[in-house]
Design an enzyme around this catalytic site. Structure first.
Site, PDB file in Angstrom:
ATOM      1  CB  SER A 143      49.040  42.353  48.348  1.00  0.00           C
ATOM      2  OG  SER A 143      49.551  42.378  49.755  1.00  0.00           O
ATOM      3  CE1 TYR A 154      52.913  40.342  45.778  1.00  0.00           C
ATOM      4  CE2 TYR A 154      52.857  41.376  48.199  1.00  0.00           C
ATOM      5  CZ  TYR A 154      52.463  40.318  47.253  1.00  0.00           C
ATOM      6  OH  TYR A 154      51.363  39.843  47.403  1.00  0.00           O
TER       7      TYR A 154
END
Length: 259
Positions: A143, A154
């Protein structure tokens, strides 16, 4: 339609919806034999829609936050195909969006369990098979959120995926194994059939979430989210033989945002 995956056995994780399902569709259209892994029973429905006379598409329910779940998926692939040519690690996604000091300890652990361990476990489970057969390709989905606000755990998990990609590529190359990744940016998709966070969002939660939407949109050159097809295409390319001289790389797919 190209047939880049004809005769190839491909495992796609997180395939019940979103990017994983879009990737599976592309590979099925290009002749690949597929095993779709997900902990949602919806993965069986995806497999049914993709099964045709050209491609064998099977599904396997598994919890990839555990090594046993990952090993079970790889065992199922071995039993089904007798080999694994390509592993696409797609499980992951932000559960909460808020400033780091607002995360609870259990929430931080849950984010790491969700977005790092499935890639670690499934790669570890598949690696022996690929070494024994003399080659293979692992495509990890990372990501651009490794540089973003309101999702530090995250970001840390996906930073770990990037490090895994770079380090394992060095180890695996002598065995004929490529290890690569894409780093998707914001992606427009239908509402999730299985939400990552089932709790009702407070007004503060909604403001924090909007902040990441605004940052993600502003950081792209195109000032928009990407589509599922725009995320699936680079993954499928890296998984194919056309990318045979690419390994250890993380390809940002964020409309110019490098993450």
């Amino acid at each position: 339609m190209s047939q880049r995956f004809r005769g190839k056995a491909v495992v796609v994780t997180g395939a019940a919806q979103g990017i994983g399902a879009a990737v599976a569709q592309r590979i099925a259209e290009e002749g690949g034999e597929l095993l779709l892994g997900d902990r949602s029973p919806l993965v069986a429905q995806v497999a049914e829609t993709l099964t045709s006379g050209e491609s064998a598409v099977k599904s396997h329910e598994c919890d990839l936050e555990t090594f046993d779940g990952a090993q079970g998926l790889i065992d199922a692939a071995q039993e089904t195909f007798g080999k694994i040519d390509v592993l696409i690690n797609n499980v992951g996604g932000t559960i909460w969006t808020k400033p780091y000091q607002s995360y609870g300890i259990e929430e931080i652990q849950a984010e790491i369990n969700r977005s790092l361990y499935p890639t670690l476990w499934t790669t570890r489970a598949a690696l022996g098979t690929m070494i024994a057969q003399g080659g293979g390709t692992i495509v990890n989905v990372s990501s651009i959120a490794t540089r973003s606000i309101n999702r530090v755990p995250y970001a840390a998990a996906k930073g770990g995926v990037n490090a895994l990609t770079a380090s394992l590529a060095l180890e695996a190359a002598p065995h004929g194994i490529r290890v690569v990744a894409t780093a998707p940016g914001g992606t427009s998709a239908p509402p999730r059939a299985v939400p990552r966070n089932t709790a009702e969002l407070s007004e503060q939660d909604k403001r924090w979430y909007q902040q990441i939407v605004d940052q993600t949109t502003e950081s792209t050159y195109f000032k928009r989210y990407g589509t599922l097809e725009e995320q699936a295409a680079p993954i499928v390319f890296l998984a194919s033989g056309e990318a045979s001289y690419i390994t250890g790389s993380v390809l940002p797919v964020g409309g110019g945002d490098q993450g």
